[in-house]
Design a protein around this motif. Structure first.
Motif, PDB file in Angstrom:
ATOM      1  N   HIS A 112     -98.574 -57.418 -87.059  1.00 32.17           N
ATOM      2  CA  HIS A 112     -99.896 -57.260 -87.810  1.00 32.17           C
ATOM      3  C   HIS A 112    -100.280 -55.954 -88.171  1.00 32.17           C
ATOM      4  O   HIS A 112    -101.237 -55.662 -88.960  1.00 32.17           O
ATOM      5  CB  HIS A 112    -101.006 -57.985 -86.703  1.00 32.17           C
ATOM      6  CG  HIS A 112    -100.741 -59.572 -86.614  1.00 32.17           C
ATOM      7  ND1 HIS A 112    -101.321 -59.863 -85.325  1.00 32.17           N
ATOM      8  CD2 HIS A 112    -100.094 -60.368 -87.273  1.00 32.17           C
ATOM      9  CE1 HIS A 112    -100.968 -61.241 -85.274  1.00 32.17           C
ATOM     10  NE2 HIS A 112    -100.300 -61.631 -86.379  1.00 32.17           N
ATOM     11  N   ARG A 169    -100.125 -51.924 -89.932  1.00 32.87           N
ATOM     12  CA  ARG A 169     -99.801 -51.762 -91.498  1.00 32.87           C
ATOM     13  C   ARG A 169     -98.509 -51.096 -91.798  1.00 32.87           C
ATOM     14  O   ARG A 169     -97.790 -50.830 -90.555  1.00 32.87           O
ATOM     15  CB  ARG A 169    -100.944 -51.001 -91.904  1.00 32.87           C
ATOM     16  CG  ARG A 169    -102.109 -51.345 -91.782  1.00 32.87           C
ATOM     17  CD  ARG A 169    -103.362 -50.598 -92.599  1.00 32.87           C
ATOM     18  NE  ARG A 169    -103.109 -50.567 -93.919  1.00 32.87           N
ATOM     19  CZ  ARG A 169    -103.739 -51.415 -94.838  1.00 32.87           C
ATOM     20  NH1 ARG A 169    -104.422 -52.395 -94.421  1.00 32.87           N
ATOM     21  NH2 ARG A 169    -103.198 -51.422 -96.173  1.00 32.87           N
ATOM     22  N   HIS A 215     -94.790 -54.459-101.792  1.00 28.60           N
ATOM     23  CA  HIS A 215     -96.011 -55.327-101.718  1.00 28.60           C
ATOM     24  C   HIS A 215     -95.733 -56.798-102.645  1.00 28.60           C
ATOM     25  O   HIS A 215     -96.071 -57.803-102.011  1.00 28.60           O
ATOM     26  CB  HIS A 215     -97.025 -54.888-102.237  1.00 28.60           C
ATOM     27  CG  HIS A 215     -98.453 -55.657-101.986  1.00 28.60           C
ATOM     28  ND1 HIS A 215     -99.277 -55.952-103.048  1.00 28.60           N
ATOM     29  CD2 HIS A 215     -99.065 -56.106-101.051  1.00 28.60           C
ATOM     30  CE1 HIS A 215    -100.454 -56.963-102.644  1.00 28.60           C
ATOM     31  NE2 HIS A 215    -100.100 -56.735-101.234  1.00 28.60           N
ATOM     32  N   HIS A 249     -97.882 -60.912 -97.550  1.00 31.25           N
ATOM     33  CA  HIS A 249     -98.433 -60.795 -96.286  1.00 31.25           C
ATOM     34  C   HIS A 249     -98.631 -59.512 -95.758  1.00 31.25           C
ATOM     35  O   HIS A 249     -99.262 -59.207 -94.554  1.00 31.25           O
ATOM     36  CB  HIS A 249     -97.575 -61.779 -95.382  1.00 31.25           C
ATOM     37  CG  HIS A 249     -98.017 -63.170 -95.678  1.00 31.25           C
ATOM     38  ND1 HIS A 249     -99.235 -64.160 -95.504  1.00 31.25           N
ATOM     39  CD2 HIS A 249     -97.353 -64.144 -96.597  1.00 31.25           C
ATOM     40  CE1 HIS A 249     -98.928 -65.193 -95.874  1.00 31.25           C
ATOM     41  NE2 HIS A 249     -97.858 -65.252 -96.827  1.00 31.25           N
ATOM     42  N   GLU A 250     -98.009 -58.311 -95.998  1.00 34.75           N
ATOM     43  CA  GLU A 250     -97.900 -57.289 -95.454  1.00 34.75           C
ATOM     44  C   GLU A 250     -98.810 -56.239 -95.919  1.00 34.75           C
ATOM     45  O   GLU A 250     -99.244 -56.420 -97.112  1.00 34.75           O
ATOM     46  CB  GLU A 250     -96.402 -56.602 -95.643  1.00 34.75           C
ATOM     47  CG  GLU A 250     -95.247 -57.316 -94.827  1.00 34.75           C
ATOM     48  CD  GLU A 250     -95.377 -57.674 -93.361  1.00 34.75           C
ATOM     49  OE1 GLU A 250     -96.102 -56.649 -92.695  1.00 34.75           O
ATOM     50  OE2 GLU A 250     -94.776 -58.402 -92.778  1.00 34.75           O
ATOM     51  N   HIS A 251     -99.453 -55.510 -95.188  1.00 35.03           N
ATOM     52  CA  HIS A 251    -100.394 -54.630 -95.612  1.00 35.03           C
ATOM     53  C   HIS A 251     -99.984 -53.126 -95.569  1.00 35.03           C
ATOM     54  O   HIS A 251     -99.447 -52.633 -94.531  1.00 35.03           O
ATOM     55  CB  HIS A 251    -101.740 -54.660 -94.381  1.00 35.03           C
ATOM     56  CG  HIS A 251    -102.296 -56.049 -94.532  1.00 35.03           C
ATOM     57  ND1 HIS A 251    -103.514 -56.295 -94.848  1.00 35.03           N
ATOM     58  CD2 HIS A 251    -101.882 -57.228 -94.292  1.00 35.03           C
ATOM     59  CE1 HIS A 251    -103.980 -57.424 -94.644  1.00 35.03           C
ATOM     60  NE2 HIS A 251    -103.057 -58.064 -94.154  1.00 35.03           N
ATOM     61  N   THR A 283    -100.375 -48.912 -96.624  1.00 31.03           N
ATOM     62  CA  THR A 283    -101.011 -47.707 -97.026  1.00 31.03           C
ATOM     63  C   THR A 283     -99.854 -46.827 -97.696  1.00 31.03           C
ATOM     64  O   THR A 283     -98.966 -46.474 -96.943  1.00 31.03           O
ATOM     65  CB  THR A 283    -101.787 -47.172 -95.902  1.00 31.03           C
ATOM     66  OG1 THR A 283    -102.796 -48.225 -95.296  1.00 31.03           O
ATOM     67  CG2 THR A 283    -102.454 -45.937 -96.191  1.00 31.03           C
ATOM     68  N   ASN A 313     -95.471 -59.909 -90.724  1.00 32.32           N
ATOM     69  CA  ASN A 313     -96.950 -60.351 -90.557  1.00 32.32           C
ATOM     70  C   ASN A 313     -97.210 -61.890 -90.983  1.00 32.32           C
ATOM     71  O   ASN A 313     -96.720 -62.222 -91.978  1.00 32.32           O
ATOM     72  CB  ASN A 313     -97.734 -59.365 -91.494  1.00 32.32           C
ATOM     73  CG  ASN A 313     -99.193 -59.416 -91.125  1.00 32.32           C
ATOM     74  OD1 ASN A 313     -99.638 -60.087 -90.336  1.00 32.32           O
ATOM     75  ND2 ASN A 313    -100.203 -58.672 -91.756  1.00 32.32           N
ATOM     76  N   CYS A 369    -102.255 -60.083 -98.531  1.00 28.42           N
ATOM     77  CA  CYS A 369    -103.028 -58.576 -98.602  1.00 28.42           C
ATOM     78  C   CYS A 369    -103.033 -58.588-100.155  1.00 28.42           C
ATOM     79  O   CYS A 369    -102.203 -58.860-100.788  1.00 28.42           O
ATOM     80  CB  CYS A 369    -102.569 -57.754 -98.053  1.00 28.42           C
ATOM     81  SG  CYS A 369    -103.589 -56.346 -98.450  1.00 28.42           S
ATOM     82  N   PRO A 375    -102.368 -52.641-101.851  1.00 34.24           N
ATOM     83  CA  PRO A 375    -102.226 -51.608-100.942  1.00 34.24           C
ATOM     84  C   PRO A 375    -103.356 -50.787-100.980  1.00 34.24           C
ATOM     85  O   PRO A 375    -104.243 -50.757-101.921  1.00 34.24           O
ATOM     86  CB  PRO A 375    -101.092 -50.884-101.260  1.00 34.24           C
ATOM     87  CG  PRO A 375    -100.317 -51.881-102.258  1.00 34.24           C
ATOM     88  CD  PRO A 375    -101.251 -52.613-102.732  1.00 34.24           C
TER      89      PRO A 375
END
Length: 284
Positions: free
Chosen positions: A13, A15, A33, A38-40, A42, A250, A255, A258
């Motif tokens: 879960h 990032r 993305h 589903h991935e977060h 940055t 995840n 999400c 980003p």
């Protein structure tokens, strides 16, 4: 920071942290993305260290990446680092970052070489001619050359013919063009791609060059006889495979977008770029 990464199911879960010298890494993180909703993510746009590729040694580039990323990793909120810069993806730098960060680090060069050779190398008796548009540092230390030759040998393929296409100052010009008018950028692109030698594949070896509409400009300039390859495509597939093999996908709700960060905490940059041709949005 040198402690082994403590894998645990709960880490899926966390990032994914991207890093580039400026805003070029947006092209990589956006592609990742789109494939991994589903991935977060940055992205740290290291405008303090920009540009990585025009005048730095590998040691200096590695130092810049460590300085930009280390404060974020202290939070233990990230399960993997995705380098969104070709210059910083040199095998020596990736190896150093893995040791420094204590978390998995994925680059662009290795998956790009594998993808290009699988598409254009198999089933032929002659070497494929590959051009690399890149920054001076990328081309000087020949990370792509080393990786292509090693992977071709491992696959039993003819050694590819690698042709450098230096693009000094182009990444800096793109970064400065916050209004997206592109006069200087178009001039440089035309200069660097003029009289291009005969090649079958052109790798866009700087993530700044892959931002829209630059990718389209490059494709239209080289013409339909040359396959243009964006390393972001290979990076997204490689990240997908890593998440699956590591059981790190995840399972939380998707999400929306980003988060964008800069190493100088320059929120003004993000706001200005919102109006540019890259359509960046402010960090949530």
């Amino acid at each position: 920071m040198n402690q082994p990464f403590p894998y645990h199911p709960a880490h899926r879960h966390q990032r994914i942290l991207g890093v580039d010298s400026g805003c070029g890494g947006v092209s990589v993180i956006e592609r990742c993305h789109r494939l991994l909703r589903h991935e977060h993510f940055t992205l740290v746009a290291d405008n303090a260290g920009h540009p990585y590729g025009d005048d730095k040694s590998l040691e200096q580039v590695a130092h810049c990446v460590v300085e930009a990323v280390a404060p974020h990793l202290e939070s233990r909120m990230f399960k993997v680092v995705q380098i969104a810069c070709n210059t910083a993806s040199h095998p020596e730098i990736v190896a150093r970052l893995k040791n420094s960060f204590g978390v998995p680090v994925l680059g662009l060069i290795e998956p790009t070489a594998r993808e290009v050779l699988c598409r254009h190398g198999y089933g032929r008796k002659t070497a494929v001619r590959i051009g690399i548009m890149g920054t001076p540092t990328l081309l000087k230390y020949q990370g792509y050359h080393q990786e292509f030759l090693a992977q071709a040998a491992a696959m039993g393929l003819p050694q590819p013919e690698m042709i450098d296409i230096p693009c000094h100052g182009l990444a800096a010009a793109i970064e400065k063009d916050v209004q997206g008018k592109g006069e200087r950028v178009r001039l440089l692109l035309g200069q660097y791609l003029r009289n291009l030698p005969s090649i079958e594949v052109l790798i866009i070896g700087c993530t700044h060059f892959c931002l829209r509409p630059l990718r389209d400009m490059i494709a239209s300039t080289v013409g339909p006889g040359t396959a243009v390859f964006d390393p972001a495509e290979a990076a997204a597939k490689n990240l997908l495979n890593w998440l699956g093999e590591s059981k790190m996908k995840n399972d939380k709700p998707p999400c929306k977008e980003p988060l964008w960060r800069t190493s100088r905490a320059d929120t003004g940059l993000i706001k200005r770029m919102r109006q540019s041709w890259w359509n960046l949005r402010e960090a949530a």
